[in-house]
Design a protein around this motif. Structure first.
Motif, PDB file in Angstrom:
ATOM      1  N   ASN A   1       0.833  -1.207   0.000  1.00  0.00           N
ATOM      2  CA  ASN A   1       0.000   0.000   0.000  1.00  0.00           C
ATOM      3  C   ASN A   1       0.868   1.258   0.000  1.00  0.00           C
ATOM      4  OD1 ASN A   1      -2.289   1.613   0.074  1.00  0.00           O
ATOM      5  ND2 ASN A   1      -2.514   1.460   2.303  1.00  0.00           N
ATOM      6  N   LEU A   2       1.752   1.325  -0.969  1.00  0.00           N
ATOM      7  CA  LEU A   2       2.700   2.435  -1.044  1.00  0.00           C
ATOM      8  C   LEU A   2       2.003   3.773  -1.099  1.00  0.00           C
ATOM      9  CD1 LEU A   2       5.219   0.663  -3.356  1.00  0.00           C
ATOM     10  CD2 LEU A   2       5.917   2.020  -1.374  1.00  0.00           C
ATOM     11  N   LYS A   3       2.581   4.731  -0.406  1.00  0.00           N
ATOM     12  CA  LYS A   3       2.064   6.090  -0.347  1.00  0.00           C
ATOM     13  C   LYS A   3       3.100   7.056  -0.893  1.00  0.00           C
ATOM     14  CE  LYS A   3      -0.518   4.940   3.867  1.00  0.00           C
ATOM     15  NZ  LYS A   3      -1.851   4.905   3.213  1.00  0.00           N
ATOM     16  N   ASN A   4       2.648   8.234  -1.288  1.00  0.00           N
ATOM     17  CA  ASN A   4       3.576   9.227  -1.831  1.00  0.00           C
ATOM     18  C   ASN A   4       4.731   9.503  -0.861  1.00  0.00           C
ATOM     19  OD1 ASN A   4       2.066   9.475  -4.157  1.00  0.00           O
ATOM     20  ND2 ASN A   4       0.937  11.260  -3.435  1.00  0.00           N
ATOM     21  N   GLU A   5       4.432   9.506   0.420  1.00  0.00           N
ATOM     22  CA  GLU A   5       5.471   9.828   1.410  1.00  0.00           C
ATOM     23  C   GLU A   5       6.511   8.720   1.564  1.00  0.00           C
ATOM     24  OE1 GLU A   5       2.142   9.925   1.885  1.00  0.00           O
ATOM     25  OE2 GLU A   5       1.600   9.121   3.876  1.00  0.00           O
ATOM     26  N   ASP A   6       6.301   7.584   0.913  1.00  0.00           N
ATOM     27  CA  ASP A   6       7.310   6.530   0.924  1.00  0.00           C
ATOM     28  C   ASP A   6       8.414   6.787  -0.105  1.00  0.00           C
ATOM     29  OD1 ASP A   6       4.668   4.145   1.377  1.00  0.00           O
ATOM     30  OD2 ASP A   6       5.968   5.028   2.909  1.00  0.00           O
TER      31      ASP A   6
END
Length: 123
Positions: free
Chosen positions: A85-90
């Motif tokens: 569930n990758l997020k932009n902040e990763d």
């Protein structure tokens, strides 16, 4: 000669998954403490997870407890970091690190570092 080779990064859409690999040479991952760190643009390097070699248990930073999984394959002398569930902040460069005696989520504990692998998350 101790070396850590990180791979598996790339450009992924938000919500996707990646598995980063870090293959070690010059030491046995089962005998050393290993960890993953990340550094986003303009930010300091931060600890993501680590494994204390004797109990084979992974420890995580608070932000990483729900979506990150660190594991170890002794037969391949490789540690992994699964990110779901990758997020932009990763978005960051992810580094693996190792040390024969010290461990934790602080970068100062580790003597050996891989070159980093870029993870970019797009919306």
């Amino acid at each position: 000669d101790v070396q850590l080779q990180a791979s598996g990064g790339g450009l992924v859409q938000a919500g996707g998954s990646l598995r980063l690999s870090c293959t070690a040479s010059g030491f046995i991952v089962d005998d050393w403490h290993t960890a993953w760190f990340r550094q986003a643009p303009g930010k300091e390097r931060e600890g993501v997870s680590c494994i204390e070699h004797s109990d084979d248990r992974a420890y995580y930073a608070d932000f990483a407890k729900s979506r990150f999984t660190m594991s170890r394959d002794n037969a391949k002398n490789t540690v992994y970091l699964q990110i779901d569930n990758l997020k932009n902040e990763d978005t960051a460069v992810y580094f693996c690190a190792a040390d024969p005696t010290d461990w934790g989520l602080g970068s100062s504990w580790y003597s050996y570092w891989g070159q980093g692998t870029q993870v970019t998350v797009s919306s």
